[in-house]
Enzyme design. Structure first.
Site, PDB file in Angstrom:
ATOM      1  N   HIS A 191      -2.623   1.389   6.842  1.00  0.00           N
ATOM      2  CA  HIS A 191      -2.975   1.283   5.424  1.00  0.00           C
ATOM      3  C   HIS A 191      -3.140   2.673   4.835  1.00  0.00           C
ATOM      4  CE1 HIS A 191      -4.320  -0.990   1.918  1.00  0.00           C
ATOM      5  NE2 HIS A 191      -5.229  -0.045   1.720  1.00  0.00           N
TER       6      HIS A 191
ATOM      7  N   HIS B  70      -5.844   1.964  -4.284  1.00  0.00           N
ATOM      8  CA  HIS B  70      -4.952   1.416  -3.252  1.00  0.00           C
ATOM      9  C   HIS B  70      -4.579  -0.017  -3.590  1.00  0.00           C
ATOM     10  CE1 HIS B  70      -7.974  -0.954  -0.546  1.00  0.00           C
ATOM     11  NE2 HIS B  70      -8.505  -0.810  -1.750  1.00  0.00           N
TER      12      HIS B  70
ATOM     13  N   CYS C  84       0.813  -1.223   0.000  1.00  0.00           N
ATOM     14  CA  CYS C  84       0.000   0.000   0.000  1.00  0.00           C
ATOM     15  C   CYS C  84       0.846   1.272   0.000  1.00  0.00           C
ATOM     16  CB  CYS C  84      -0.972  -0.014   1.172  1.00  0.00           C
ATOM     17  SG  CYS C  84      -0.236   0.131   2.826  1.00  0.00           S
TER      18      CYS C  84
END
Length: 350
Positions: free
Chosen positions: A313, A325, A265
């Site tokens: 994240h 993402h 990520c």
């Protein structure tokens, strides 16, 4: 300026879909998604298994970010150690040159009838003893005094450099140990998640791999997922970062990866903004401090959006409540709503 037209989506199907899924899973852990297929656990509902897999993947991502941080710190410690060693080598060479110069003086004095006691002391292992004695300093010529002062300073600085190098070596060793621990934690979490997935029925495994949001696939910049129009980027750099992220759609998540063939990520957001000439740090918990915070109500395309209480994240906001993402192993880079995870904050970097 407008960052995007309405993106057209090209879904992967048939052989392409199977190939993309296989590549994604190869980076997740040893084994495949369908290990144990057909042996669904009758004692667990699909919802419970999915929740357990989600938890394990989230924990794996937290460990991945710690791994990324330790890897970056180890690299910095290695660079610093190499620099200190190079400088110590240069100073050692200068020290040897200065001592050679004293040796030449001593040779000349010997040929002239003897070695000056001051020079004898200077050539010993403790030149400071010479300079501490005023009577010897008075007997030495100005050239010897300057040379001896230089030797003393080089000795002092060399000792300091060696001490710093020892400290950096200890730091590097600690960072490498930390790196190994986080690598082990990631692999264990991924293996546990794979074990949970193996308890699902094949159809449930496929559904979990595809995710609940927009199906994975490479989109161009003409149509946004679900037909929504992507909002205009506020500046050319944000537009470039978003364009890069669109170009990464469909590429696999691999922990520790920063592109161009796979990403985790924070590796995706770092690479996207790097393409726009902006250098971001490596991890989610450092990227959140790389610009200025913005409230959720004021999000603009290009902002970094962070999730979970541990800021484990990150995605790249593209407007209209959507982000691009890299979700987790087995789920390629995709467009998703920012509402699908607990929101932790947002940062504007340009």
């Amino acid at each position: 300026m407008a960052a995007h037209r309405r993106p057209k989506q090209r879904n992967l199907g048939g052989t392409a879909a199977r190939t993309a899924l296989t590549v994604a899973l190869a980076g997740a852990a040893t084994g495949t998604l369908f290990e144990g297929a057909g042996h669904a656990d009758p004692g667990s509902t699909p919802e419970r298994l999915k929740a357990k897999a989600d938890t394990l993947y989230r924990e794996a991502e937290e460990a991945t970010e710690r791994y990324n941080g330790a890897k970056e710190a180890a690299a910095e410690a290695r660079t610093a150690l190499d620099g200190l060693r190079d400088e110590a080598a240069r100073r050692t060479a200068r020290l040897n040159a200065a001592r050679d110069a004293l040796g030449s003086i001593a040779t000349a004095q010997y040929r002239a009838g003897g070695i000056d006691p001051a020079v004898q002391l200077a050539l010993s292992s403790d030149p400071d003893a010479y300079l501490a004695g005023a009577e010897y300093a008075e007997r030495a010529g100005s050239r010897q005094v300057a040379t001896l002062a230089g030797i003393r300073e080089e000795n002092r600085e060399l000792a300091q450099l060696r001490a710093e190098a020892d400290g950096r070596l200890a730091e590097l060793t600690a960072r490498q140990d930390e790196l190994a621990r986080h690598r082990k934690a990631v692999r264990e979490k991924l293996a546990a998640a794979q074990s949970v997935l193996a308890r699902m029925a094949p159809a449930e495994q496929v559904a979990y791999a595809s995710g609940d949001s927009t199906p994975p696939g490479r989109a161009d910049r003409d149509d946004a997922p679900g037909g929504a129009v992507v909002a205009d980027a506020p500046n050319p750099r944000a537009a470039q970062a978003i364009a890069y992220a669109y170009g990464a759609l469909g590429k696999p998540y691999v922990w520790g990866a920063t592109g161009p063939s796979a990403y985790d990520c924070s590796g995706l957001t770092q690479a996207a903004w790097r393409s726009a000439g902006v250098s971001l740090p490596r991890t989610t918990y450092t990227q959140i401090d790389s610009g200025h915070r913005v409230p959720r109500s004021q999000l603009a395309p290009g902002d970094l959006v962070f999730f979970y209480s541990g800021v484990s994240h990150v995605g790249l906001y593209i407007g209209n409540g959507q982000m691009i993402h890299a979700p987790r192993p087995g789920a390629p880079v995709r467009v998703a709503p920012i509402d699908e995870m607990p929101f932790a904050g947002a940062t504007r970097v340009a």
